[in-house]
Motif scaffolding. Structure first.
Motif, PDB file in Angstrom:
ATOM      1  N   PRO A  51      -0.846  10.688   5.980  1.00 43.92           N
ATOM      2  CA  PRO A  51      -1.153   9.819   7.120  1.00 43.92           C
ATOM      3  C   PRO A  51      -2.627   9.445   7.195  1.00 43.92           C
ATOM      4  O   PRO A  51      -2.967   8.323   7.586  1.00 43.92           O
ATOM      5  CB  PRO A  51      -0.729  10.657   8.337  1.00 43.92           C
ATOM      6  CG  PRO A  51       0.269  11.631   7.798  1.00 43.92           C
ATOM      7  CD  PRO A  51      -0.164  11.944   6.402  1.00 43.92           C
TER       8      PRO A  51
ATOM      9  N   VAL B  90       0.861  -1.188   0.000  1.00 37.46           N
ATOM     10  CA  VAL B  90       0.000   0.000   0.000  1.00 37.46           C
ATOM     11  C   VAL B  90       0.895   1.235   0.000  1.00 37.46           C
ATOM     12  O   VAL B  90       1.768   1.380   0.859  1.00 37.46           O
ATOM     13  CB  VAL B  90      -0.927   0.015   1.220  1.00 37.46           C
ATOM     14  CG1 VAL B  90      -1.670   1.353   1.313  1.00 37.46           C
ATOM     15  CG2 VAL B  90      -1.925  -1.132   1.151  1.00 37.46           C
TER      16      VAL B  90
ATOM     17  N   THR C 176       0.798   5.328   0.139  1.00 39.89           N
ATOM     18  CA  THR C 176      -0.059   6.478   0.437  1.00 39.89           C
ATOM     19  C   THR C 176       0.762   7.759   0.440  1.00 39.89           C
ATOM     20  O   THR C 176       1.986   7.731   0.595  1.00 39.89           O
ATOM     21  CB  THR C 176      -0.749   6.316   1.802  1.00 39.89           C
ATOM     22  OG1 THR C 176       0.250   6.237   2.831  1.00 39.89           O
ATOM     23  CG2 THR C 176      -1.612   5.062   1.831  1.00 39.89           C
TER      24      THR C 176
ATOM     25  N   ARG D  87      -5.691   1.212   6.662  1.00 41.46           N
ATOM     26  CA  ARG D  87      -5.484   0.249   7.753  1.00 41.46           C
ATOM     27  C   ARG D  87      -6.807  -0.163   8.388  1.00 41.46           C
ATOM     28  O   ARG D  87      -7.008  -1.335   8.722  1.00 41.46           O
ATOM     29  CB  ARG D  87      -4.536   0.836   8.800  1.00 41.46           C
ATOM     30  CG  ARG D  87      -3.070   0.898   8.333  1.00 41.46           C
ATOM     31  CD  ARG D  87      -2.172   1.427   9.433  1.00 41.46           C
ATOM     32  NE  ARG D  87      -0.783   1.492   9.014  1.00 41.46           N
ATOM     33  CZ  ARG D  87       0.087   0.478   9.082  1.00 41.46           C
ATOM     34  NH1 ARG D  87      -0.320  -0.696   9.581  1.00 41.46           N
ATOM     35  NH2 ARG D  87       1.340   0.629   8.683  1.00 41.46           N
TER      36      ARG D  87
ATOM     37  N   PHE E 187       3.436  -1.253   3.920  1.00 38.75           N
ATOM     38  CA  PHE E 187       2.992   0.136   3.749  1.00 38.75           C
ATOM     39  C   PHE E 187       4.192   1.018   3.445  1.00 38.75           C
ATOM     40  O   PHE E 187       5.242   0.916   4.090  1.00 38.75           O
ATOM     41  CB  PHE E 187       2.296   0.647   5.011  1.00 38.75           C
ATOM     42  CG  PHE E 187       0.905   0.108   5.201  1.00 38.75           C
ATOM     43  CD1 PHE E 187      -0.204   0.850   4.811  1.00 38.75           C
ATOM     44  CD2 PHE E 187       0.705  -1.146   5.748  1.00 38.75           C
ATOM     45  CE1 PHE E 187      -1.485   0.353   4.971  1.00 38.75           C
ATOM     46  CE2 PHE E 187      -0.576  -1.663   5.914  1.00 38.75           C
ATOM     47  CZ  PHE E 187      -1.675  -0.905   5.532  1.00 38.75           C
TER      48      PHE E 187
ATOM     49  N   ARG F 105       5.067   5.250   2.507  1.00 36.92           N
ATOM     50  CA  ARG F 105       4.588   6.634   2.402  1.00 36.92           C
ATOM     51  C   ARG F 105       5.461   7.384   1.406  1.00 36.92           C
ATOM     52  O   ARG F 105       6.687   7.361   1.512  1.00 36.92           O
ATOM     53  CB  ARG F 105       4.664   7.315   3.764  1.00 36.92           C
ATOM     54  CG  ARG F 105       4.169   8.773   3.774  1.00 36.92           C
ATOM     55  CD  ARG F 105       2.678   8.884   3.919  1.00 36.92           C
ATOM     56  NE  ARG F 105       2.192   8.092   5.026  1.00 36.92           N
ATOM     57  CZ  ARG F 105       2.306   8.422   6.326  1.00 36.92           C
ATOM     58  NH1 ARG F 105       2.893   9.562   6.661  1.00 36.92           N
ATOM     59  NH2 ARG F 105       1.830   7.650   7.260  1.00 36.92           N
TER      60      ARG F 105
ATOM     61  N   GLN G  99      -4.758   8.975   4.735  1.00 37.64           N
ATOM     62  CA  GLN G  99      -5.044   7.895   3.800  1.00 37.64           C
ATOM     63  C   GLN G  99      -4.572   6.556   4.356  1.00 37.64           C
ATOM     64  O   GLN G  99      -5.289   5.553   4.286  1.00 37.64           O
ATOM     65  CB  GLN G  99      -4.341   8.168   2.461  1.00 37.64           C
ATOM     66  CG  GLN G  99      -4.972   9.269   1.647  1.00 37.64           C
ATOM     67  CD  GLN G  99      -4.212   9.501   0.355  1.00 37.64           C
ATOM     68  OE1 GLN G  99      -4.655   9.105  -0.714  1.00 37.64           O
ATOM     69  NE2 GLN G  99      -3.044  10.119   0.457  1.00 37.64           N
ATOM     70  N   GLU G 100      -3.356   6.542   4.889  1.00 41.13           N
ATOM     71  CA  GLU G 100      -2.843   5.289   5.438  1.00 41.13           C
ATOM     72  C   GLU G 100      -3.724   4.776   6.571  1.00 41.13           C
ATOM     73  O   GLU G 100      -4.032   3.579   6.644  1.00 41.13           O
ATOM     74  CB  GLU G 100      -1.410   5.462   5.933  1.00 41.13           C
ATOM     75  CG  GLU G 100      -0.840   4.181   6.524  1.00 41.13           C
ATOM     76  CD  GLU G 100       0.612   4.288   6.923  1.00 41.13           C
ATOM     77  OE1 GLU G 100       1.008   3.585   7.881  1.00 41.13           O
ATOM     78  OE2 GLU G 100       1.363   5.072   6.300  1.00 41.13           O
TER      79      GLU G 100
END
Length: 403
Positions: free
Chosen positions: A56, A51, A53, A63, A75, A77, A58-59
């Motif tokens: 934060p 994932v 993103t 989740r 994940f 960023r 969006q993450e």
């Protein structure tokens, strides 16, 4: 299980895991629920999912959505450099500069994947401008009718996953998709929502109206009618109002429509309208994107937002504000306006509300037909599972490499 589906499933089970990235590159969280539910289904099929993103928020939303399989997903960023941040301060008023810079500055990361799954079309720049050789898989965020959802940029995607036959047929008619490179799978967002829920948001039994204007400087009723709508509801005591516009409307003050060549400055909402017991104003919380308000209200008041198609999952009255004097009859970009009353001024709103339920028998059959055309459903099977199966099958065939 049919013979074709059986062969399809056997092929998927014998494949090596592929590296699939889910890219969420936006200012807000409203796109997440359209593709994130597919992640756990791909993990269940043995795929390697990451994932990606850009915020934060969006993450965190991803989740929450994929909690059962979160520990099996990586994940990452992404961000932009200091020069791009400085440019973005000015450029963001005209173009989605940060989103574009995120794509350009992270090409090396994207190159690691067999495919990227995205819920928006800005990512097509990876192919059209940034020379990335990757399979792009597109699932539109929403199932609306606006013309911007049917642009030539769709042709850059290797696989387009669609919620229903309405969108598919319109894209085929425009030659935006081609055989072997698209699939109708349904609406994964519905997989995450308890459609029987009825949130109670007010301490009274008045009918509740959901006002959901879009942000487009031309199509949205907010610019020319919105404040008058709020003022009217503030003065009366027959209805509750939930004002929950598209989350992008209050994300910035200056809005630019490249499609319609219009720039407008958004007005602020007076504090006196924010402290009323029968008016709830939400300009962008989680409730604005998880169908809380759609499930809580009795009457929909809107214009161009695709949220109306989520609304008709449970047919109820709709009223549409024609603030820009559109000649909408027979225009596919306004097909949803056939599902309710269309009014041209706020002065018509009291009557439209008063007769909304009396006239619903006219519009309920249209809403039911529109829902069937807009959303593909299969009893006992989720849209996310169908989407995951189509992604793995497509990648196994490597059709995007075929001339």
């Amino acid at each position: 299980m049919g013979r074709a589906l059986y062969a399809h499933t056997i092929l998927i089970m014998t494949l090596r895991p592929m590296k699939i990235g889910f890219l969420f590159n936006h200012d807000c969280i409203h796109q997440v629920s359209h593709t994130a539910p597919i992640i756990c289904e791909l993990v269940a099929l043995g795929q390697d999912v990451t994932v990606i993103t850009s915020t934060p928020a969006q993450e965190a939303h991803v989740r929450r959505t994929i909690a059962p399989c979160m520990d099996r997903v990586r994940f990452v960023r992404i961000d932009i450099g200091p020069v791009s941040r400085a440019i973005n301060v000015v450029a963001q008023a005209v173009v989605p500069f940060r989103r574009i810079a995120n794509l350009r500055e992270n090409v090396d990361l994207f190159r690691q994947f067999d495919a990227l799954v995205v819920p928006e079309t800005t990512s097509a720049l990876l192919k059209s401008h940034f020379n990335l050789d990757i399979r792009l898989i597109y699932f539109p965020h929403g199932a609306g009718d606006r013309s911007i959802g049917f642009r030539d940029v769709t042709r850059f995607f290797d696989l387009v996953l669609l919620p229903g036959t309405k969108t598919r047929d319109r894209m085929l008619d425009r030659q935006l998709i081609r055989p072997g490179h698209h699939a109708v799978v349904g609406y994964p967002k519905f997989d995450t929502v308890d459609m029987t829920r009825r949130p109670r948001l007010f301490d009274n039994d008045r009918p509740t109206v959901l006002y959901n204007p879009h942000f487009d400087p031309v199509l949205s009723s907010w610019w020319d009618m919105g404040m008058d709508v709020l003022e009217w509801f503030a003065r009366q005591d027959d209805y509750n109002l939930i004002f929950a516009p598209h989350v992008m409307l209050f994300r910035r003050r200056l809005h630019t429509s490249v499609e319609h060549r219009r720039v407008r400055l958004r007005r602020m909402i007076p504090e006196r309208l924010r402290n009323l017991s029968h008016v709830r104003i939400d300009t962008g919380s989680q409730n604005s994107v998880d169908m809380t308000y759609v499930l809580a209200a009795d009457i929909y008041l809107g214009d161009a937002s695709s949220q109306v198609y989520e609304w008709i999952a449970r047919p109820r009255p709709c009223i549409f504000l024609n603030s820009h004097h559109a000649r909408w009859q027979g225009n596919p970009s306004y097909a949803h306006w056939n599902m309710g009353q269309v009014i041209d001024s706020v002065s018509e709103l009291p009557h439209a509300l008063a007769v909304a339920w009396d006239r619903q028998h006219e519009f309920a059959p249209r809403q039911q037909a529109a829902f069937s055309e807009t959303f593909h459903t299969v009893p006992g099977e989720t849209a996310a599972h169908r989407a995951a199966r189509e992604i793995v099958y497509f990648l196994s065939q490597d059709k995007s490499r075929t001339p």
